[in-house]
Every structure is written in structure tokens, then in C-alpha cells.
Write a protein that holds these residues in place. Structure first.
Motif, PDB file in Angstrom:
ATOM      1  N   ALA A  28       0.853  -1.189   0.000  1.00  0.00           N
ATOM      2  CA  ALA A  28       0.000   0.000   0.000  1.00  0.00           C
ATOM      3  C   ALA A  28       0.887   1.237   0.000  1.00  0.00           C
ATOM      4  O   ALA A  28       1.976   1.239   0.586  1.00  0.00           O
ATOM      5  N   ALA A  29       0.418   2.265  -0.668  1.00  0.00           N
ATOM      6  CA  ALA A  29       1.134   3.550  -0.713  1.00  0.00           C
ATOM      7  C   ALA A  29       0.128   4.676  -0.738  1.00  0.00           C
ATOM      8  O   ALA A  29      -0.940   4.556  -1.343  1.00  0.00           O
ATOM      9  N   LYS A  30       0.462   5.760  -0.073  1.00  0.00           N
ATOM     10  CA  LYS A  30      -0.421   6.922  -0.054  1.00  0.00           C
ATOM     11  C   LYS A  30       0.409   8.189   0.017  1.00  0.00           C
ATOM     12  O   LYS A  30       1.294   8.319   0.860  1.00  0.00           O
ATOM     13  N   ASN A  31       0.119   9.117  -0.901  1.00  0.00           N
ATOM     14  CA  ASN A  31       0.754  10.427  -0.875  1.00  0.00           C
ATOM     15  C   ASN A  31      -0.273  11.487  -0.500  1.00  0.00           C
ATOM     16  O   ASN A  31      -1.392  11.476  -1.021  1.00  0.00           O
ATOM     17  N   VAL A  32       0.103  12.364   0.404  1.00  0.00           N
ATOM     18  CA  VAL A  32      -0.754  13.485   0.792  1.00  0.00           C
ATOM     19  C   VAL A  32       0.025  14.776   0.548  1.00  0.00           C
ATOM     20  O   VAL A  32       1.085  14.979   1.136  1.00  0.00           O
ATOM     21  N   GLU A  33      -0.484  15.631  -0.330  1.00  0.00           N
ATOM     22  CA  GLU A  33       0.193  16.875  -0.650  1.00  0.00           C
ATOM     23  C   GLU A  33       0.017  17.900   0.471  1.00  0.00           C
ATOM     24  O   GLU A  33      -0.928  17.827   1.251  1.00  0.00           O
ATOM     25  N   HIS A  34       0.946  18.838   0.539  1.00  0.00           N
ATOM     26  CA  HIS A  34       0.796  19.969   1.441  1.00  0.00           C
ATOM     27  C   HIS A  34       1.029  21.257   0.663  1.00  0.00           C
ATOM     28  O   HIS A  34       1.537  21.257  -0.457  1.00  0.00           O
ATOM     29  N   MET A  35       0.674  22.359   1.273  1.00  0.00           N
ATOM     30  CA  MET A  35       0.679  23.647   0.596  1.00  0.00           C
ATOM     31  C   MET A  35       2.095  24.183   0.403  1.00  0.00           C
ATOM     32  O   MET A  35       2.948  24.040   1.265  1.00  0.00           O
ATOM     33  N   GLN A  36       2.303  24.825  -0.736  1.00  0.00           N
ATOM     34  CA  GLN A  36       3.528  25.576  -0.997  1.00  0.00           C
ATOM     35  C   GLN A  36       3.220  27.049  -0.734  1.00  0.00           C
ATOM     36  O   GLN A  36       2.303  27.617  -1.336  1.00  0.00           O
ATOM     37  N   ILE A  37       3.962  27.657   0.168  1.00  0.00           N
ATOM     38  CA  ILE A  37       3.677  29.026   0.598  1.00  0.00           C
ATOM     39  C   ILE A  37       4.736  29.951   0.015  1.00  0.00           C
ATOM     40  O   ILE A  37       5.935  29.735   0.205  1.00  0.00           O
ATOM     41  N   TYR A  38       4.298  30.989  -0.711  1.00  0.00           N
ATOM     42  CA  TYR A  38       5.213  31.917  -1.374  1.00  0.00           C
ATOM     43  C   TYR A  38       4.923  33.344  -0.888  1.00  0.00           C
ATOM     44  O   TYR A  38       4.236  34.112  -1.567  1.00  0.00           O
ATOM     45  N   PRO A  39       5.467  33.740   0.278  1.00  0.00           N
ATOM     46  CA  PRO A  39       5.146  35.062   0.822  1.00  0.00           C
ATOM     47  C   PRO A  39       5.642  36.216  -0.055  1.00  0.00           C
ATOM     48  O   PRO A  39       5.024  37.262  -0.124  1.00  0.00           O
ATOM     49  N   LYS A  40       6.803  36.031  -0.701  1.00  0.00           N
ATOM     50  CA  LYS A  40       7.388  37.029  -1.585  1.00  0.00           C
ATOM     51  C   LYS A  40       8.107  36.301  -2.722  1.00  0.00           C
ATOM     52  O   LYS A  40       8.393  35.105  -2.609  1.00  0.00           O
ATOM     53  N   PRO A  41       8.397  36.992  -3.809  1.00  0.00           N
ATOM     54  CA  PRO A  41       9.167  36.344  -4.877  1.00  0.00           C
ATOM     55  C   PRO A  41      10.486  35.781  -4.349  1.00  0.00           C
ATOM     56  O   PRO A  41      11.233  36.473  -3.654  1.00  0.00           O
ATOM     57  N   VAL A 101      12.070  26.417   3.011  1.00  0.00           N
ATOM     58  CA  VAL A 101      12.287  25.309   2.077  1.00  0.00           C
ATOM     59  C   VAL A 101      13.632  25.460   1.375  1.00  0.00           C
ATOM     60  O   VAL A 101      14.142  26.575   1.193  1.00  0.00           O
ATOM     61  N   TRP A 102      14.202  24.350   0.975  1.00  0.00           N
ATOM     62  CA  TRP A 102      15.508  24.361   0.306  1.00  0.00           C
ATOM     63  C   TRP A 102      15.520  25.283  -0.909  1.00  0.00           C
ATOM     64  O   TRP A 102      16.551  25.844  -1.272  1.00  0.00           O
ATOM     65  N   GLN A 103      14.372  25.490  -1.540  1.00  0.00           N
ATOM     66  CA  GLN A 103      14.306  26.357  -2.718  1.00  0.00           C
ATOM     67  C   GLN A 103      14.345  27.841  -2.362  1.00  0.00           C
ATOM     68  O   GLN A 103      14.533  28.674  -3.240  1.00  0.00           O
ATOM     69  N   ASP A 104      14.154  28.179  -1.096  1.00  0.00           N
ATOM     70  CA  ASP A 104      14.010  29.569  -0.675  1.00  0.00           C
ATOM     71  C   ASP A 104      15.306  30.351  -0.895  1.00  0.00           C
ATOM     72  O   ASP A 104      16.384  29.894  -0.538  1.00  0.00           O
ATOM     73  N   ARG A 105      15.186  31.559  -1.462  1.00  0.00           N
ATOM     74  CA  ARG A 105      16.369  32.349  -1.831  1.00  0.00           C
ATOM     75  C   ARG A 105      16.529  33.621  -1.015  1.00  0.00           C
ATOM     76  O   ARG A 105      17.356  34.472  -1.344  1.00  0.00           O
ATOM     77  N   ARG A 106      15.780  33.785   0.066  1.00  0.00           N
ATOM     78  CA  ARG A 106      15.825  35.052   0.803  1.00  0.00           C
ATOM     79  C   ARG A 106      17.195  35.349   1.405  1.00  0.00           C
ATOM     80  O   ARG A 106      17.508  36.494   1.715  1.00  0.00           O
ATOM     81  N   THR A 107      18.016  34.333   1.589  1.00  0.00           N
ATOM     82  CA  THR A 107      19.329  34.535   2.210  1.00  0.00           C
ATOM     83  C   THR A 107      20.460  34.558   1.192  1.00  0.00           C
ATOM     84  O   THR A 107      21.635  34.398   1.545  1.00  0.00           O
ATOM     85  N   ALA A 108      20.131  34.795  -0.076  1.00  0.00           N
ATOM     86  CA  ALA A 108      21.163  34.770  -1.124  1.00  0.00           C
ATOM     87  C   ALA A 108      22.256  35.809  -0.867  1.00  0.00           C
ATOM     88  O   ALA A 108      23.449  35.541  -1.058  1.00  0.00           O
ATOM     89  N   GLY A 109      21.859  37.009  -0.426  1.00  0.00           N
ATOM     90  CA  GLY A 109      22.859  38.044  -0.167  1.00  0.00           C
ATOM     91  C   GLY A 109      23.807  37.664   0.954  1.00  0.00           C
ATOM     92  O   GLY A 109      25.019  37.900   0.870  1.00  0.00           O
ATOM     93  N   GLY A 308      10.096  18.035 -11.312  1.00  0.00           N
ATOM     94  CA  GLY A 308       8.659  17.810 -11.215  1.00  0.00           C
ATOM     95  C   GLY A 308       7.900  19.075 -10.846  1.00  0.00           C
ATOM     96  O   GLY A 308       6.722  19.235 -11.191  1.00  0.00           O
ATOM     97  N   ALA A 309       8.569  20.003 -10.160  1.00  0.00           N
ATOM     98  CA  ALA A 309       7.926  21.270  -9.800  1.00  0.00           C
ATOM     99  C   ALA A 309       7.541  22.066 -11.041  1.00  0.00           C
ATOM    100  O   ALA A 309       6.581  22.847 -11.011  1.00  0.00           O
TER     101      ALA A 309
END
Length: 505
Positions: A28-41, A101-109, A308-309
Motif C-alpha cells: 500500500a502507498a499513499k501520498n498526501v500533498e501539502h501547501m507551498q507558501i510563497y510570501p514574496k518572490p 524550504v531548500w528552494q528559498d532564496r531570501r538569504t542569497a545576499g 517535477g515542480a
């Protein structure tokens, strides 16, 4: 009474529970999605409480589907996203802020500042180049930007870590506060050779050691579920590993030079380096792949932020598809992309380019460009990015390969896998169980409780599903790659550096 094993894959877009029987078949397998939150670009967040509830829902679903009772579960293994991290209250478990999230870029500077001052030292110690991708800059941001958090951390009221630490802490009712070397090696805080937090780096980042978990084996009984966290049963939680590295193990890539790619929200290619730390000269990072019996194994890592994103983007943002499954038929309905190339650099480019400021681009659009061309170009972009990493893997490791193993949700797409084999000019092997991340976590947990004698036993669990052989001619392949690389160069350095970070101080 039947016995079962559970593997939990806590991924970027959702959480998957696998229920595996004593023959190591998935029942048996089950995937449950969760929300992606994007407060700013450029900012990407997750709600950790939503993720915890999603895991509970997924586990309950597989037990119900198989008619299994919680008491029949032998062990639980957990794999996680890697760099995604959070800070939470030591008593209540309440997050002080969403997970970054690993994709988050707010700390690039800030990552640029670190690179300018400490870049070579950080790479020598951690195997990583300073980048907003990794956890250290994200934890620093939460400590500095959420009111009262740094003060509370210094008083010993808070805990910080990647999502594996949070989930295991919750499952065990606060008994275990740990992470493994595979995940810790993605934080930019671990000494890669020692397998422990590096105090000099923590001082540079101004992150208190007291809020971080213990680094330990990837396969070990860390603690037991409580009646409140696992439907009344006490079950050992016995594996902790980064998702794509769990898949590497499950694919049986245990020897030096073995290579595999996990396709998911992003793509992650690894080549096994054995027990020796090596450094890439061409944009790969060096990580711990796992630690078993206190012995650390290493790998080169070529990460692709968006795979996949990009398909999810077609569905949720552009709304040109209803579901990811239809992309196979749509892409195959046209002979090519009509000259369209799509570089999905939504969060910059990872290995081997490491451009934090690249942004997504479609080029070659004409009046004849159709929905079908866009879908096909999206799938092709995934394969092109994997190709770029594969070439650097060969160069920096010295190992060639004629077969690449592949796993993850997108590998069910036959168009993508055939195009991948064509562009690589190598066979691509897809196993029967495509969700190898949770499968690898389940194996490591079973190993910890004595179900297997050795990590080598994982090879006996692997079964070939499909093999894709290359069919594309050399001239066509070279032309496609030349156009792709032209497109990649044009999307680089688009975002203006530092401006957002300076505004957030």
C-alpha cells in the motif's frame, strides 16, 4: 500474524507512506500533498504542522488499505527533504515560524557575504559552497528576523533542525532529537570528515550549538512512537536519511562509481565515492550519503532545483494541463518542441552552474508555439539538467557509466525516460518500485532492528521494472544540447544581487 514495515518520505510537495510486507513488496502507498507558501518572490515556506498531519493521514491510509493494525508494524524509517529547516518550541512543539524550504532564496545576499569571506574554508570543512540552498543561512534568518526568537534560543527554550529532526522528535514524544550525517551534511554546519557540527562555523553563523540535534547513524533505533503519535502502538523509529540518498541506497548503488538520479520536485544525481572525501572542481557538492555502524559513506551530489515542480507549475499556475500523467501523451503528440527551450530556473540554477540569480526562461517562442510544445519543452528541460550533472560527475569522479538508475514519481513518464536515455546516450533503468526514497528508509529501519544482516542485503530487494536504451542519433543529440546550453547562458544573472537581503535587515 503478518508483519509490515513502514517507510515515510517527507518530500517537498507532499508526504508518502509505503507499507511493505515481509517479502519486501509494497502492499500500500499513499501520498498526501501539502501547501507551498510563497510570501514574496523567491521565498518558499512550508507549514510543519500541516506536514505532520499529512504524514498521519498517509500512514492511516496505508494501514486501512492493507487491513493492518499498528501493532503489526516492525519499524518505521523516515527520509526527508534535506535542507528545509525550522525552529520550534521545546515544550509545545509549536513552530516559531514556517519551515524555510531548500528552494528559498531570501538569504542569497548573506550567502554571497559568506562566500566572499569564508568560501574556501566552508567548502573544505563541509564539502559545500556557500549558498542560500543550505540550512545554516535559513536558521540564521529565523533567529534574526522573527521577534524574540534569538533571545528564546539563548535561554534554551527552542530547538532547530531539518524536518527529519522535528518529525522524529514528534513521533517519539520528545525522546529523540537527532539527525543523521546525510542530512547534517546538507546544512553547511557539519564537518564532513568528522561527522559532527563544526563550532567554528556555528560561531561564524551565530547559531547556538545547544539548539541543534545530535548527529548519528542513518540506521539506528532512536526511540519509539507514543500512543498519541502512532495510533496507540509503540514502534521503533529507526532510520533517518535524506530522500534522494535513501533512494541511492535502495537502488543498490553501494560501490564506487555507481550512479543514480531521483526525480521529484527537483532532481538529485549521486555517484558513490566510498569512504573517501573528494572535492569537485566543477560545481558538484560532496555529501555524506549515509552512516551505518558509525562508518560514513560519501558521494558527489548534482542537484537540480526544479524538475517535477515545473510540471506542477504547468498544472497549478499556467493551467495548461489537468494532471502530470497526461504530459507523456501530450509531449509525444508533437515531433519536437518547435525550437522552444525552457530553463526552469525558478529559484536559480543549482549544480553545476550555482547561479543564485538565474531565473526561469522560455526562448524560441514563435506564433506557432503551442501548448504541446510547452509541455514537451518542460519534460525535456528535466533531462537536459540531468545531462549537465552527469557530464560533471564523469569528469570529477573519473568514473564512466553505461547505465543510470532512476527513481521517483516522474519516472513513470515513458517519454521523459526515453528522452533521458537519448540525451545521456546511456541506458536508464527504472525499478519496479519507483518510490525508492521511502523504500530505502524502510530498509534502513529494518536493518536497525535486525531484519537484515548487512547494508549489502538491500540488493536482494531491488527488481528491474523497465530499461530505456538510447535511440537518438549523434547529430540530433549534439544540436539539442547546443541549443539548451545557449538558453541556459541567457537566463543567468537575471535577479539583482543583494537588494532584497539589504532591505530585510
Amino acid at each position: 500474524m503478518k508483519r509490515y514495515f513502514i517507510g515515510i518520505d517527507q518530500g517537498t510537495t507532499g508526504s508518502t507512506a509505503l507499507l511493505i510486507d515481509e517479502k519486501w513488496d509494497v502492499v500500500a502507498a499513499k501520498n498526501v500533498e501539502h501547501m507551498q507558501i510563497y510570501p514574496k518572490p523567491g521565498w518558499v515556506e512550508h507549514d510543519p504542522v500541516e506536514i505532520w498531519n499529512a504524514i498521519q493521514t498517509a500512514v492511516a491510509a496505508v494501514l486501512r488499505e492493507a487491513g493492518a493494525e499498528p501493532e503489526q508494524i516492525v519499524s518505521i524509517g523516515i527520509d526527508n527533504q534535506g535542507e528545509t529547516c525550522m525552529v520550534w518550541d521545546k515544550k509545545t512543539g509549536a513552530p516559531v515560524y514556517n519551515a524555510l524550504v531548500w528552494q528559498d532564496r531570501r538569504t542569497a545576499g548573506y550567502a554571497d557575504e559568506l562566500n566572499g569571506t569564508y568560501g574556501s574554508m566552508i567548502t573544505e570543512k563541509t564539502g559545500l559552497g556557500p549558498d542560500a540552498y543550505f540550512s545554516a543561512t535559513k536558521i540564521r534568518w529565523i533567529l534574526d528576523h522573527v521577534d524574540g526568537v534569538r533571545e528564546r534560543a539563548e535561554k534554551g527554550e527552542l530547538m532547530a533542525g531539518t524536518l527529519d529532526s522535528y518529525l522524529i522528535w514528534r513521533f517519539t514524544g520528545g525522546e529523540a532529537f537527532i539527525t543523521d550525517t546525510s542530512t547534517a551534511s546538507r546544512t553547511m554546519m557539519m564537518d564532513l570528515k568528522k561527522g559532527q557540527w563544526d563550532q567554528e562555523l556555528l560561531d561564524i553563523y551565530n547559531i547556538p550549538r545547544s539548539i541543534l540535534p545530535e548527529i548519528t547513524n542513518s540506521s539506528q533505533v532512536y526511540g519509539y512512537t507514543t500512543p498519541e503519535t502512532f495510533f496507540g502502538a509503540r514502534v521503533p523509529v529507526a532510520a533517518c536519511i535524506t530522500d534522494a540518498l535513501a533512494a541511492m541506497l535502495a537502488q543498490g548503488c553501494l560501490d564506487k562509481g555507481d550512479i543514480k538520479t531521483t526525480y521529484g520536485t527537483g532532481c538529485f544525481m549521486y555517484i558513490n565515492l566510498g569512504d573517501t572525501v573528494r572535492y569537485s572542481q566543477n560545481g558538484l557538492i560532496t555529501v555524506s550519503s549515509w552512516q551505518v555502524d558509525n562508518k560514513i559513506n560519501y558521494a558527489f551530489d548534482g542537484g537540480v532545483y526544479i524538475a517535477g515542480a515545473a510540471i506542477q507549475w504547468l498544472r497549478d499556475k499556467l493551467r495548461v494541463i489537468w494532471n502530470s500523467a497526461e504530459t507523456e501523451t501530450i509531449a509525444a503528440s508533437v515531433p519536437d518542441t518547435g525550437g522552444l527551450y525552457f530553463v526552469p530556473a525558478f529559484s536559480g540554477l543549482a549544480a553545476p552552474h550555482w547561479d543564485q540569480y538565474a531565473r526561469g526562461m522560455m526562448i524560441g517562442i514563435t506564433g506557432g508555439t503551442t501548448r504541446e510544445h510547452i509541455v514537451r519543452a518542460t519534460l525535456e528541460s528535466i533531462a537536459f539538467q540531468v545531462y549537465d550533472n552527469a557530464q560533471v560527475m564523469k569528469q570529477d569522479s573519473g568514473y564512466g557509466f553505461s547505465v543510470m538508475k532512476a527513481d521517483g514519481g516522474p519516472v513513470v513518464n515513458r517519454f521523459l525516460m526515453q528522452f533521458q536515455a537519448d540525451i545521456l546516450d546511456a541506458a536508464v533503468d527504472v525499478p519496479v518500485v519507483t518510490e525508492m526514497t521511502a523504500y530505502g528508509a524502510a530498509f534502513l529501519a529494518a536493518l536497525a532492528v535486525g531484519e537484515f544482516n548487512s547494508i549489502q542485503d538491500v540488493r536482494g530487494c531491488w527488481k528491474l521494472g523497465s530499461r530505456y536504451e538510447p535511440k537518438m542519433g549523434r547529430m540530433e543529440r549534439e544540436f539539442c544540447l547546443e541549443q539548451w546550453h545557449r538558453a541556459v547562458e541567457r537566463c543567468k544573472n537575471w535577479e539583482i544581487p543583494n537588494r532584497r537581503w539589504e532591505n530585510e535587515r
